[in-house]
Design an enzyme around this catalytic site. Sequence first.
Site, short mmCIF file in Angstrom:
data_model
loop_
_atom_site.label_atom_id
_atom_site.label_comp_id
_atom_site.label_asym_id
_atom_site.label_seq_id
_atom_site.Cartn_x
_atom_site.Cartn_y
_atom_site.Cartn_z
N GLY A 110 -13.37 -3.63 -0.58
CA GLY A 110 -14.76 -3.19 -0.43
C GLY A 110 -15.12 -2.01 -1.33
N ARG A 152 0.82 -1.22 0.00
CA ARG A 152 0.00 0.00 0.00
C ARG A 152 0.85 1.27 0.00
NH1 ARG A 152 -5.12 -2.09 3.53
NH2 ARG A 152 -6.22 -2.81 1.69
N LYS A 174 -20.00 -15.34 -0.82
CA LYS A 174 -21.44 -15.14 -0.69
C LYS A 174 -22.08 -14.44 -1.89
CE LYS A 174 -21.42 -14.28 4.28
NZ LYS A 174 -21.46 -13.04 5.08
N GLY A 214 -10.18 -8.26 -2.71
CA GLY A 214 -8.97 -8.52 -1.94
C GLY A 214 -8.45 -9.94 -2.10
P1 ADP Z 1 -12.84 -11.21 -2.89
O1 ADP Z 1 -12.12 -10.72 -1.66
O2 ADP Z 1 -11.92 -11.49 -4.03
O3 ADP Z 1 -13.98 -10.30 -3.27
P2 ADP Z 1 -14.54 -12.91 -1.32
O4 ADP Z 1 -14.09 -12.20 -0.09
O5 ADP Z 1 -15.92 -12.70 -1.77
O6 ADP Z 1 -13.51 -12.61 -2.52
O7 ADP Z 1 -14.37 -14.47 -1.12
C1 ADP Z 1 -13.15 -15.06 -0.82
C2 ADP Z 1 -13.34 -16.25 0.09
O8 ADP Z 1 -14.27 -17.17 -0.45
C3 ADP Z 1 -12.06 -17.01 0.27
O9 ADP Z 1 -11.64 -16.90 1.61
C4 ADP Z 1 -12.41 -18.44 -0.10
O10 ADP Z 1 -11.86 -19.41 0.78
C5 ADP Z 1 -13.90 -18.44 0.01
N1 ADP Z 1 -14.48 -19.52 -0.83
C6 ADP Z 1 -14.38 -19.69 -2.15
N2 ADP Z 1 -14.98 -20.82 -2.54
C7 ADP Z 1 -15.50 -21.39 -1.44
C8 ADP Z 1 -16.25 -22.58 -1.19
N3 ADP Z 1 -16.57 -23.42 -2.16
N4 ADP Z 1 -16.60 -22.84 0.09
C9 ADP Z 1 -16.27 -22.00 1.09
N5 ADP Z 1 -15.58 -20.86 0.91
C10 ADP Z 1 -15.19 -20.54 -0.34
MG MG Z 2 -12.57 -10.86 0.48
#
Ligand code: ADP
Ligand code: MG
Length: 418
Positions: free
Chosen positions: A398, A40, A206, A375
């Site tokens: 975010g 950062r 989610k 992230g």
């Molecule tokens: P980003 O930060 O890229 O936006 P998210 O925070 O939405 O991504 O999601 C990342 C998390 O989702 C990771 O910690 C990963 O372990 C979890 N994840 C991905 N696939 C699965 C799954 N099938 N079951 C449980 N957790 C999952």
């Molecule tokens: Mg995340």
Amino acid sequence: MAKLTIRDLNVRGKRVFLRVDYNVPLEEKDGQMVITDDTRIKETLPTLKMLIEQGGKLILAAHLGRPKGQREPSMSLRPVAARLAEMLGRPVAFVDDCIGEKVEKTVGLLKEGDVLLLENVRYYNEEEKNDPAFAEKLAKVADVYVNDAFGAAHRAHASTEGVARVVAKRGGKCAAGLLMERELKFLGDELENPARPFVVILGGAKVSDKIKVIDRLLEKADTILIGGAMAYTFKLAQGFKIGKSLVEPDKTDVAKAALEKAKQRGVQFLIPTDNIVATPVVTDKLNKKGKPVIDLNDPRTNTDKNIPDNEEGVDIGPASAETFSKAIAGAKTILWNGPMGIFEDKRFAAGTNAVAQAVVEATQKNGAKSIIGGGDSVKALNKAKLGDKVTFMSTGGGASLEFLEGVELPGVAALSDK
Ligand code: ADP
Ligand code: MG
């Protein structure tokens, strides 16, 4: 870009209040806080260098952690001043406050090109409340306001929004730094009229986190690929069994609506046809949050569209990885947000890595523009050592998600128009 940037400024001799994102990870070592990742800080160097070259007097403000209005010593920005000085190759002054006489006195001593870092703005509760009197106090040392903290731009706080309003009211300019400019260019302008085919890859934990993004991108994308735990909510909505997979049963209506919208708009919408599954077993070990550790045992590829009752989907399967890779190979614009599986465990990283590889190939071979937001997606790419082989990786977390939802970020809205 519609907003003023530091390229449009000449700040010679002016006091530049520069909001940066120095919310770096710290670890205690022998009683001292040590920075474990200075990405950062590095990201702000081009902006700092340009403003120094212009002859500005730089006053840097940032937050670190969540001290909740307390002077929490472990969340002091002092170690950041030292690291920044090393990286910049010039001295960086530090004041252990962000408002008040001490700050004003030190600022009075600054010469053209000097750099001063203020203490954590969140040592004051007024920061997150965007208290107007506090914003006035911060703005006391500002002739010009620059925001380079894209990662904090989705919050209307005193240092991200309030100060800008005060400076603008006085007739001062408020501009985006170079990092902010890049974020707005790639997450904004480039996706406004994307080169086609435009392929969107969404994954992560989610559906509820990303439903607004899905909805908006359904109006832009040619193809949407869904992986991660999010896929199980879609599978459930289609009437399949998802075993013990992470799922949001109350979001199946939302998933159905997205599937319907995709059909109406002729957007190709792909959900994994096979999965890596494992058997979750609750152990008596506790994790950092005090919750029982769940082991994921006996991983295997499940080619059936249904997942057995006692198993959990942890990654997309090889056939899905191939289908996704083919779709990505033809893309001219790619947006990726969210890993395809629990990539932190290398047994379940293959789907994410296959997609990463496909994105890199499309970028290098077809000249596709590849934009990575989120992230954990960025973490996954860096882990696979592919971070420098895509067009753009957002620093926003975010903030990038909210920006992709089409929300106007308060920290951006407060900047002067061109
Ligand atoms: P980003 O930060 O890229 O936006 P998210 O925070 O939405 O991504 O999601 C990342 C998390 O989702 C990771 O910690 C990963 O372990 C979890 N994840 C991905 N696939 C699965 C799954 N099938 N079951 C449980 N957790 C999952
Ligand atoms: Mg995340």
